[in-house]
Design a protein around this motif. Structure first.
Motif, PDB file in Angstrom:
ATOM      1  N   GLY A 100       0.864   4.481  -7.262  1.00 34.59           N
ATOM      2  CA  GLY A 100       1.248   3.108  -6.979  1.00 34.59           C
ATOM      3  C   GLY A 100       0.367   2.517  -5.879  1.00 34.59           C
ATOM      4  N   SER A 101       0.548   1.235  -5.628  1.00 33.19           N
ATOM      5  CA  SER A 101       1.651   0.408  -6.083  1.00 33.19           C
ATOM      6  C   SER A 101       1.318  -0.463  -7.298  1.00 33.19           C
ATOM      7  CB  SER A 101       2.077  -0.521  -4.941  1.00 33.19           C
ATOM      8  OG  SER A 101       0.986  -1.349  -4.540  1.00 33.19           O
ATOM      9  N   ALA A 150       0.856  -1.186   0.000  1.00 35.83           N
ATOM     10  CA  ALA A 150       0.000   0.000   0.000  1.00 35.83           C
ATOM     11  C   ALA A 150       0.891   1.235   0.000  1.00 35.83           C
ATOM     12  CB  ALA A 150      -0.911   0.004   1.221  1.00 35.83           C
ATOM     13  N   VAL A 151       0.640   2.156  -0.918  1.00 35.63           N
ATOM     14  CA  VAL A 151       1.412   3.391  -1.012  1.00 35.63           C
ATOM     15  C   VAL A 151       0.472   4.565  -0.787  1.00 35.63           C
ATOM     16  CG1 VAL A 151       2.838   4.864  -2.474  1.00 35.63           C
ATOM     17  CG2 VAL A 151       3.049   2.376  -2.629  1.00 35.63           C
ATOM     18  N   SER A 152       0.801   5.400   0.169  1.00 34.19           N
ATOM     19  CA  SER A 152       0.015   6.600   0.429  1.00 34.19           C
ATOM     20  C   SER A 152       0.276   7.619  -0.662  1.00 34.19           C
ATOM     21  CB  SER A 152       0.388   7.188   1.794  1.00 34.19           C
ATOM     22  OG  SER A 152      -0.001   8.540   1.892  1.00 34.19           O
ATOM     23  N   PRO A 210       9.728   7.404  -9.841  1.00 36.13           N
ATOM     24  CA  PRO A 210      11.087   7.286  -9.287  1.00 36.13           C
ATOM     25  C   PRO A 210      11.125   7.333  -7.767  1.00 36.13           C
ATOM     26  CG  PRO A 210      11.100   8.743 -11.186  1.00 36.13           C
ATOM     27  CD  PRO A 210       9.660   8.476 -10.868  1.00 36.13           C
ATOM     28  N   GLY A 211      10.374   8.255  -7.173  1.00 34.99           N
ATOM     29  CA  GLY A 211      10.384   8.363  -5.718  1.00 34.99           C
ATOM     30  C   GLY A 211       9.775   7.159  -5.036  1.00 34.99           C
ATOM     31  N   VAL A 212       8.716   6.596  -5.643  1.00 32.99           N
ATOM     32  CA  VAL A 212       8.050   5.443  -5.034  1.00 32.99           C
ATOM     33  C   VAL A 212       8.899   4.188  -5.169  1.00 32.99           C
ATOM     34  CG1 VAL A 212       6.018   3.954  -5.139  1.00 32.99           C
ATOM     35  CG2 VAL A 212       5.754   6.434  -5.336  1.00 32.99           C
ATOM     36  N   THR A 213       9.440   3.943  -6.362  1.00 35.72           N
ATOM     37  CA  THR A 213      10.222   2.724  -6.551  1.00 35.72           C
ATOM     38  C   THR A 213      11.524   2.754  -5.750  1.00 35.72           C
ATOM     39  OG1 THR A 213      11.168   3.669  -8.578  1.00 35.72           O
ATOM     40  CG2 THR A 213       9.283   2.205  -8.828  1.00 35.72           C
ATOM     41  N   ALA A 214      12.053   3.944  -5.493  1.00 40.14           N
ATOM     42  CA  ALA A 214      13.266   4.044  -4.682  1.00 40.14           C
ATOM     43  C   ALA A 214      13.021   3.562  -3.258  1.00 40.14           C
ATOM     44  CB  ALA A 214      13.769   5.485  -4.661  1.00 40.14           C
ATOM     45  N   ARG A 215      11.788   3.688  -2.804  1.00 39.51           N
ATOM     46  CA  ARG A 215      11.451   3.294  -1.435  1.00 39.51           C
ATOM     47  C   ARG A 215      10.730   1.961  -1.365  1.00 39.51           C
ATOM     48  NH1 ARG A 215      11.615   8.555  -2.340  1.00 39.51           N
ATOM     49  NH2 ARG A 215      12.477   9.950  -0.737  1.00 39.51           N
ATOM     50  N   HIS A 216      10.250   1.487  -2.500  1.00 36.95           N
ATOM     51  CA  HIS A 216       9.530   0.209  -2.562  1.00 36.95           C
ATOM     52  C   HIS A 216      10.078  -0.605  -3.733  1.00 36.95           C
ATOM     53  CE1 HIS A 216       6.518   1.249   0.465  1.00 36.95           C
ATOM     54  NE2 HIS A 216       6.413   2.438  -0.109  1.00 36.95           N
ATOM     55  N   PRO A 217      11.192  -1.298  -3.554  1.00 39.29           N
ATOM     56  CA  PRO A 217      11.808  -2.037  -4.662  1.00 39.29           C
ATOM     57  C   PRO A 217      10.910  -3.116  -5.244  1.00 39.29           C
ATOM     58  CG  PRO A 217      12.856  -2.565  -2.558  1.00 39.29           C
ATOM     59  CD  PRO A 217      11.981  -1.385  -2.311  1.00 39.29           C
ATOM     60  N   GLU A 218       9.917  -3.562  -4.488  1.00 37.75           N
ATOM     61  CA  GLU A 218       9.018  -4.576  -5.021  1.00 37.75           C
ATOM     62  C   GLU A 218       8.186  -4.023  -6.186  1.00 37.75           C
ATOM     63  OE1 GLU A 218       6.982  -2.729  -1.398  1.00 37.75           O
ATOM     64  OE2 GLU A 218       9.011  -3.260  -2.067  1.00 37.75           O
TER      65      GLU A 218
END
Length: 283
Positions: free
Chosen positions: A248-249, A175-177, A218-226
């Motif tokens: 995301g996600s 889950a991404v806020s 970019p910001g989300v994937t940097a913190r959530h590699p999945e």
């Protein structure tokens, strides 16, 4: 209680999402992000059942969600009933089929579906557009059918004709806020120029990968590699133009046909049984 009206609340994908900046102080909607995004509704989504009742009540099936004013559906219904000045309320049953905090606009679509259902059940000349903007940036999009270029904070929509899309949705269970995703973008200061919608449409016509971006990715994937793993899995399944949707996600990639999308979705689900996978098409 009167007879219930059933409403389909479609998911959406962002076929490109650019964030141009932040609305400056002194202007309407100051502090909100200025968006330039191509949004497309899909044939997967949630379902609402809305019936007139003496009071406003909400029942949620398929997810552990609050049923009071912490729920966007409840707030949408309350806003409509208050704006209409109507006595009584409604009994709403929300059947959740989309994952939560997934970038598919599920909550926003549910809220828009609630407004549309109440406007049919209890017509009162309410300005649904105004209520939708107050409820959230994605809510106005779901008031009208079809793909649209969405600008401003979500209140400006221009219909866009696209060829039918067939795709696979893949959510790794994270889950991404949305607030976090936009805050990470703000911290990086990496705002992006408007999308080239013409180039996206032309690439679709000639069958090339779509030249789009998601400023939040970019910001989300940097913190959530999945999520990066999900994008790679889609590409590895023979699909093209993989992108994260919204904040995301959920990620998606395009297929040449519905049959290819269903075949790829089946293979991905077997490889990753704990992930949420669906074949979908635009509507």
């Amino acid at each position: 209680m009167g007879s219930a009206l059933r409403v389909f609340a479609p998911a959406k994908i962002n076929l490109g999402l650019s964030v141009l900046g932040i609305v400056p102080r002194g202007e309407p909607h100051a502090g909100y992000h200025r968006l330039h995004t191509l949004m497309v509704p899909l044939d997967v989504g949630d379902t609402l059942s809305v019936a007139p009742a003496g009071t406003l009540t909400l029942e949620v099936r398929g997810a552990d969600l609050p049923t009071d004013d912490r729920n966007l559906v409840y707030r949408a219904a309350r806003a409509y009933l208050d704006a209409a000045g109507l006595d009584g309320g409604a009994h709403i049953v929300l059947e959740k089929r989309l994952p939560l905090a997934a970038g598919l606009g599920g909550g926003s679509s549910d809220a828009a579906g609630t407004l549309l259902a109440l406007a049919r059940l209890r017509p009162a000349g309410v300005d649904l557009e105004r209520l939708a903007v107050q409820l959230g940036a994605d809510v106005p999009f779901f008031l009208t059918p079809g793909a649209a270029l969405v600008e401003g904070i979500g209140e400006r929509r221009t219909p866009v004709a696209l060829q039918p899309l067939h795709l696979v949705l893949l959510n790794p269970g994270t889950a991404v806020s949305a607030a976090d995703a936009y805050r990470w973008l703000d911290d990086a200061g990496t705002f992006t120029p408007p999308l080239d919608v013409g180039a996206v449409r032309m690439a679709q016509v000639v069958g090339l990968p779509l030249p789009y971006l998601n400023a939040l990715q970019p910001g989300v994937t940097a913190r959530h590699p999945e999520i990066a793993e999900a994008l790679s899995a889609l590409a590895g399944a023979g699909l093209h133009s993989a992108l994260m949707s919204g904040s995301g996600s959920t990620c998606f990639a395009l297929a040449a046909s519905r049959a290819q999308a269903e075949e790829a979705a089946s293979a991905l689900q077997q490889d990753r049984p704990d992930w949420w996978v669906r074949a979908a098409s635009s509507v």
